[in-house]
Write an enzyme that holds these catalytic residues in place. Sequence first.
Site, PDB file in Angstrom:
ATOM      1  N   GLY A  34       0.778  -1.235   0.000  1.00 50.03           N
ATOM      2  CA  GLY A  34       0.000   0.000   0.000  1.00 50.03           C
ATOM      3  C   GLY A  34       0.805   1.279   0.000  1.00 50.03           C
ATOM      4  O   GLY A  34       0.244   2.363   0.157  1.00 50.03           O
ATOM      5  N   GLY A  73       5.710  -3.285   1.246  1.00 50.33           N
ATOM      6  CA  GLY A  73       5.495  -4.628   0.713  1.00 50.33           C
ATOM      7  C   GLY A  73       6.605  -5.063  -0.220  1.00 50.33           C
ATOM      8  O   GLY A  73       7.133  -4.270  -1.008  1.00 50.33           O
ATOM      9  N   GLY A  79       6.544  -7.188  -2.868  1.00 42.99           N
ATOM     10  CA  GLY A  79       6.240  -7.269  -4.288  1.00 42.99           C
ATOM     11  C   GLY A  79       6.470  -5.974  -5.034  1.00 42.99           C
ATOM     12  O   GLY A  79       7.178  -5.933  -6.044  1.00 42.99           O
ATOM     13  N   GLY A  80       5.904  -4.884  -4.546  1.00 43.62           N
ATOM     14  CA  GLY A  80       6.064  -3.593  -5.210  1.00 43.62           C
ATOM     15  C   GLY A  80       7.468  -3.045  -5.091  1.00 43.62           C
ATOM     16  O   GLY A  80       8.030  -2.507  -6.044  1.00 43.62           O
ATOM     17  N   HIS A  81       8.060  -3.195  -3.897  1.00 39.41           N
ATOM     18  CA  HIS A  81       9.382  -2.639  -3.643  1.00 39.41           C
ATOM     19  C   HIS A  81      10.425  -3.261  -4.566  1.00 39.41           C
ATOM     20  O   HIS A  81      11.166  -2.554  -5.261  1.00 39.41           O
ATOM     21  CB  HIS A  81       9.763  -2.886  -2.178  1.00 39.41           C
ATOM     22  N   TYR A 132      15.752  -0.250  -3.079  1.00 35.65           N
ATOM     23  CA  TYR A 132      17.093   0.192  -2.682  1.00 35.65           C
ATOM     24  C   TYR A 132      17.084   0.404  -1.174  1.00 35.65           C
ATOM     25  O   TYR A 132      16.031   0.471  -0.533  1.00 35.65           O
ATOM     26  CB  TYR A 132      17.498   1.486  -3.394  1.00 35.65           C
ATOM     27  N   TYR A 186       9.212   5.913  -6.689  1.00 35.51           N
ATOM     28  CA  TYR A 186       8.698   7.191  -6.185  1.00 35.51           C
ATOM     29  C   TYR A 186       7.678   7.707  -7.203  1.00 35.51           C
ATOM     30  O   TYR A 186       7.831   8.786  -7.761  1.00 35.51           O
ATOM     31  CB  TYR A 186       9.821   8.225  -6.044  1.00 35.51           C
TER      32      TYR A 186
END
Length: 569
Positions: free
Chosen positions: A114, A181, A183-185, A191, A478
């Site tokens: 999220g 999370g 998955g998204g990261h 990093y 970002y």
Amino acid sequence: MRVLSPKKLVCFLSIVVLLSLPCTASATNSAQSTFVHCLVNHSDHSHPIKEAIFTPNNPSFSSLLQAYIRNLRSNTSTTRKPFIIITALHVSHVQASVVCAQRHNLHMKIQGGGHDYEGASYVAEVPFFLLDMFNLRSIDVDIETETALVQAGATLGEVYYRIAEKSKIHGFPAGVCPTVGVGGHISGAGYGNMMRKYGVSVDNVIDAQIIDVQGRLLDRESMGEDLFWAITGAGGASFGVIISYTLKLVRVPENVTVFEVKKTFEKNATNMVYNWQHVAPNIDNELFIRLILEVINGSENGRKTIRATFIALFLGDSKSLISLMNERFPQLGLKQSQCIETSWLQSLLFWDNMDIAATPLEILLERQAKSLKYLKRKSDYVKEPISKEGWEGIWKKMIELENGVMYFNPYGGRMAEIPSTETPFPHRDGNLWKIQYQANWYESGKDVEDHYINTIRELHKYMTPFVSKNPRQAFINYKDLDLGINHHGMKSYFEGRVYGVNYFKDNFNRLVQIKTKVDPGNFFRNEQSIPILSHIGRVRMVTEKSLKNSILFCLFPINLVMARKGLMF
């Protein structure tokens, strides 16, 4: 021109009005029922999907929706809500969601932790349903092979904690916010404060599992190297649903050292910042020194001033760190009393502004953010050092705006050694540091929101002379919708290219080609996803490549005529 009679005109307008009316509740319920029926039929019967389906009539619907919304800008009374939430409990639930969504032409959003800055993982302008991955969060750490198989719904804090359970000398290079999370990261490159030693997160990924547009569960071998390359830095939501990543663990000392030093403009901050930019990207790879610039109330008559905060992780003991800093960055005046020696796991608490001594490590298992706020983020990359006059101008602009914070994350080290085409993440060699612009606020209302967003945009605009150009680079994790939005119509490739080149530079065209191959119907899409290559997009891509090689004649016959007449080149 034929003119309709008044009677026929009224009839025609009545039909238009009726066709433009929204669906009735009955029609909506019927569509939901049909979709749910499809889900049940296409999921593994040994793992019933009904328990994972929540409609707005379910008393848990609102709490589920609110649980992983981190940006209050994406959680207002007027924000469109999903018509169904599917909290996948098994891989078959993801497969059924993909298959049935396509069968019924439904728009799907995929949510992990999220932390999507623009809410693109859980908000849409069109009707949609939400596939929430938070239940798929198993973590299997194997110290013998120095790997970890981590499902996409896990958080970084959970990963770090489970690694430390098995070993005190292993870690993983990723972010310092524990509720983000996996998955998204990772799919967006990821990093953290070990990137100068070990690169970004995807540089340490050796396998992955994904559900593709056909509902197939694929690993690296079965998906092929192109798709694997794409989901290690371009955001997985453009290509499928990430199920898991296999991570290569890295070695960390039993004890690391952290410090935080704060200096104001009056206490020689300009000189320290000027020297930081020359030291931070070039110092030993074991040391990462982040710089934070912000406006605060000064000691003189409450006047605004600039505070520079230097926060660091050193993969070694404090004595070695002091020796290194005295040699390479004496201007900071770091003292032994400002250093904290601790385990790598506990250092994460320090970086998340928690008291190491008083905070139990189990807080890393907490999935909820410490606080919620309204926010806006932007990013930049810097290739050349900024002069002292330049820094003083930045101080002046920040004080004038009164709001806005800038985080500077130094590159160099391992980041400069990996080719920019190794993964979709292109921002490696040639960049000294990355900037994150932050605006946070807690009051609701459009006027307040406009004020903070315009402030951060103005600061971003002021920084134009100091940052990368052609393109002005930005970091996909970002996410910033100011860079452009894709409406996925006839101009999809052109709209996608506007932000895509900023995020991926020369890797963008390869990503488009992979996307077109694996998802030709553009099912996996969001406001800034990788577009498919339409016929007109192919012409544009070929044209761009030809322009680089100065071979224009085969595409534009008129150029050949002009060239023969000496009117070109």
